[in-house]
Design a protein around this motif. Structure first.
Motif, PDB file in Angstrom:
ATOM      1  N   PRO B  44       0.936  -1.301   0.136  1.00 54.14           N
ATOM      2  CA  PRO B  44       0.701   0.005  -0.225  1.00 54.14           C
ATOM      3  C   PRO B  44       1.013   0.953   0.109  1.00 54.14           C
ATOM      4  N   ARG B  45       0.430   2.070  -0.552  1.00 49.27           N
ATOM      5  CA  ARG B  45       0.664   3.203  -0.371  1.00 49.27           C
ATOM      6  C   ARG B  45       0.340   4.769  -0.153  1.00 49.27           C
ATOM      7  N   PHE B  46       0.686   5.338   0.776  1.00 49.84           N
ATOM      8  CA  PHE B  46      -0.050   6.247   1.572  1.00 49.84           C
ATOM      9  C   PHE B  46      -0.864   7.699   0.235  1.00 49.84           C
ATOM     10  N   ILE B  47      -2.288   8.224   0.386  1.00 50.43           N
ATOM     11  CA  ILE B  47      -2.427   8.734  -0.963  1.00 50.43           C
ATOM     12  C   ILE B  47      -2.545  10.258   0.587  1.00 50.43           C
ATOM     13  N   ILE B  48      -3.283  10.289   1.198  1.00 54.35           N
ATOM     14  CA  ILE B  48      -3.612  11.893   2.137  1.00 54.35           C
ATOM     15  C   ILE B  48      -4.039  11.672   3.482  1.00 54.35           C
ATOM     16  N   GLN B  49      -4.302  12.534   4.263  1.00 53.37           N
ATOM     17  CA  GLN B  49      -3.794  12.481   6.179  1.00 53.37           C
ATOM     18  C   GLN B  49      -5.145  13.335   5.928  1.00 53.37           C
ATOM     19  N   GLY B  50      -6.129  13.337   6.976  1.00 48.84           N
ATOM     20  CA  GLY B  50      -6.539  14.579   7.755  1.00 48.84           C
ATOM     21  C   GLY B  50      -7.418  14.360   8.914  1.00 48.84           C
ATOM     22  N   TYR B  51      -7.195  15.166   9.793  1.00 47.26           N
ATOM     23  CA  TYR B  51      -8.207  15.642  10.714  1.00 47.26           C
ATOM     24  C   TYR B  51     -10.088  16.094  10.756  1.00 47.26           C
ATOM     25  N   LYS B  52      -9.807  17.250  10.221  1.00 49.55           N
ATOM     26  CA  LYS B  52     -11.136  17.838   9.521  1.00 49.55           C
ATOM     27  C   LYS B  52     -11.016  18.830   8.373  1.00 49.55           C
ATOM     28  N   THR B  53     -11.980  19.028   7.738  1.00 48.50           N
ATOM     29  CA  THR B  53     -12.825  19.735   6.800  1.00 48.50           C
ATOM     30  C   THR B  53     -11.771  19.206   5.574  1.00 48.50           C
ATOM     31  N   LYS B  54     -11.592  19.809   5.233  1.00 50.87           N
ATOM     32  CA  LYS B  54     -10.712  19.584   3.439  1.00 50.87           C
ATOM     33  C   LYS B  54      -9.200  19.624   3.644  1.00 50.87           C
ATOM     34  N   VAL B  55      -8.951  18.309   3.012  1.00 47.46           N
ATOM     35  CA  VAL B  55      -7.070  18.536   2.422  1.00 47.46           C
ATOM     36  C   VAL B  55      -6.791  17.746   1.048  1.00 47.46           C
ATOM     37  N   THR B  56      -6.135  18.774   0.650  1.00 46.98           N
ATOM     38  CA  THR B  56      -5.504  18.661  -0.494  1.00 46.98           C
ATOM     39  C   THR B  56      -4.037  18.788  -1.295  1.00 46.98           C
ATOM     40  N   ASN B  57      -3.846  17.453  -1.437  1.00 45.27           N
ATOM     41  CA  ASN B  57      -2.493  17.272  -2.632  1.00 45.27           C
ATOM     42  C   ASN B  57      -2.054  17.281  -3.431  1.00 45.27           C
ATOM     43  N   GLU B  58      -0.999  16.837  -4.365  1.00 46.04           N
ATOM     44  CA  GLU B  58      -0.927  16.603  -5.475  1.00 46.04           C
ATOM     45  C   GLU B  58      -1.961  15.618  -6.509  1.00 46.04           C
ATOM     46  N   VAL B  59      -2.630  14.240  -5.621  1.00 47.85           N
ATOM     47  CA  VAL B  59      -2.233  13.363  -5.870  1.00 47.85           C
ATOM     48  C   VAL B  59      -4.655  13.282  -5.699  1.00 47.85           C
ATOM     49  N   ALA B  60      -4.540  13.908  -4.377  1.00 48.95           N
ATOM     50  CA  ALA B  60      -6.473  13.306  -3.660  1.00 48.95           C
ATOM     51  C   ALA B  60      -6.923  14.699  -3.345  1.00 48.95           C
ATOM     52  N   SER B  61      -8.122  14.395  -3.037  1.00 46.81           N
ATOM     53  CA  SER B  61      -8.707  15.265  -1.899  1.00 46.81           C
ATOM     54  C   SER B  61      -9.335  15.230  -0.464  1.00 46.81           C
ATOM     55  N   LEU B  62      -9.266  15.426  -0.031  1.00 48.44           N
ATOM     56  CA  LEU B  62     -10.068  14.724   1.351  1.00 48.44           C
ATOM     57  C   LEU B  62     -10.807  15.220   1.769  1.00 48.44           C
ATOM     58  N   PHE B  63     -12.546  15.292   1.695  1.00 50.81           N
ATOM     59  CA  PHE B  63     -13.557  15.957   2.639  1.00 50.81           C
ATOM     60  C   PHE B  63     -13.120  15.289   4.107  1.00 50.81           C
ATOM     61  N   ILE B  64     -13.895  15.580   5.466  1.00 45.77           N
ATOM     62  CA  ILE B  64     -14.403  15.574   6.644  1.00 45.77           C
ATOM     63  C   ILE B  64     -15.634  16.216   6.918  1.00 45.77           C
ATOM     64  N   PRO B  65     -16.566  16.219   7.446  1.00 44.60           N
ATOM     65  CA  PRO B  65     -17.014  16.861   7.737  1.00 44.60           C
ATOM     66  C   PRO B  65     -17.013  17.504   8.902  1.00 44.60           C
ATOM     67  N   ALA B  66     -17.807  18.055   9.577  1.00 40.68           N
ATOM     68  CA  ALA B  66     -17.750  18.789  10.700  1.00 40.68           C
ATOM     69  C   ALA B  66     -17.962  17.390  11.966  1.00 40.68           C
TER      70      ALA B  66
END
Lengths: 111, 113
Positions: B44-66
């Motif tokens: 497995p390869r790490f894509i993205i990590q987040g805690y809340k709201t929105k995180v974006t990098n060159e590969v993907a975005s991660l949306f996390i609701p409240a």
């Protein structure tokens, strides 16, 4: 280049013959772990280590041993392999809990 | 550690945006949400990590609701090479946390021409 190196990549062995799969990382990570991957079961953690001389069981530790004498190395030992340990094995390392770097895998067949 | 639920598989076509949702109702206060990508016979390869709201990098975005009980991995304009299994993981990412990553069976994304 930052990497996790496993050896061997492929191994066919017979039941009961002790083997060791090596894992080495060059990123000075504290955390290292071993997983096995089987069809339909996903990745399951075998053992993990939070630092040198600190190891703990994962979800499927039976039949496996590990050691962490140096920070960079985390070998997986099968003292008496059995056919149900035929699997694809991955070693991983990370600085913190979640962002892990994985090796290329070791495909083990026990006959 | 919080359990995650994600679709077993998804289909898409090249050039489309793909959203993979993961449910984690029992997420703890100090848990982070992490996504990994795995190609056949590779680690497995790490894509993205987040805690809340929105995180974006060159590969993907991660949306996390409240409420953080779910998260959505968004892959913009997928190509055939994005065909892989995508895993959602929930766990603490702070110093001192264990390395007990629980992967589950993931979502197999199949991208077609």
């Amino acid at each position: 280049e930052a990497q996790v190196t496993q050896n061997p990549r492929y191994l066919i062995t017979v039941t009961g013959k002790k083997l060791t799969v090596t894992c080495s990382q060059n990123m000075n990570h504290e955390y290292m772990s071993w997983y096995r991957q089987d069809p339909g079961l996903g990745l399951r953690q075998i053992y993990y280590s939070m630092n040198v001389e600190v190891t703990d069981k994962g979800d499927v530790p039976e039949g496996y041993k590990v050691s962490r004498k140096e920070k960079r190395n985390f070998p997986l030992i099968l003292e008496s392999p059995s056919p149900n340990q035929t699997s694809l094995y991955f070693c991983a390392s990370s600085r913190t809990g979640n962002e892990a770097f994985f090796g290329q895998g070791t495909r083990l067949t026990v006959v | 550690l919080a359990k995650t639920t994600q679709p077993i598989s998804m289909d898409s076509y090249e050039g489309q945006e793909v959203n993979i949702t993961c449910s984690h109702n029992n997420i703890a206060t100090n848990d982070y949400i992490t996504w990994y990508q795995q190609f056949p016979s590779q680690g497995p390869r790490f894509i993205i990590q987040g805690y809340k709201t929105k995180v974006t990098n060159e590969v993907a975005s991660l949306f996390i609701p409240a409420d953080r009980k779910s998260s959505t991995l968004s892959l913009p304009r997928v190509s055939l090479s994005d065909t892989a299994v995508y895993y959602c993981l929930v766990g603490a990412s702070l110093s001192g946390a264990t390395n007990k990553l629980i992967f589950g069976t993931g979502t197999l994304l199949a991208v077609q021409p």
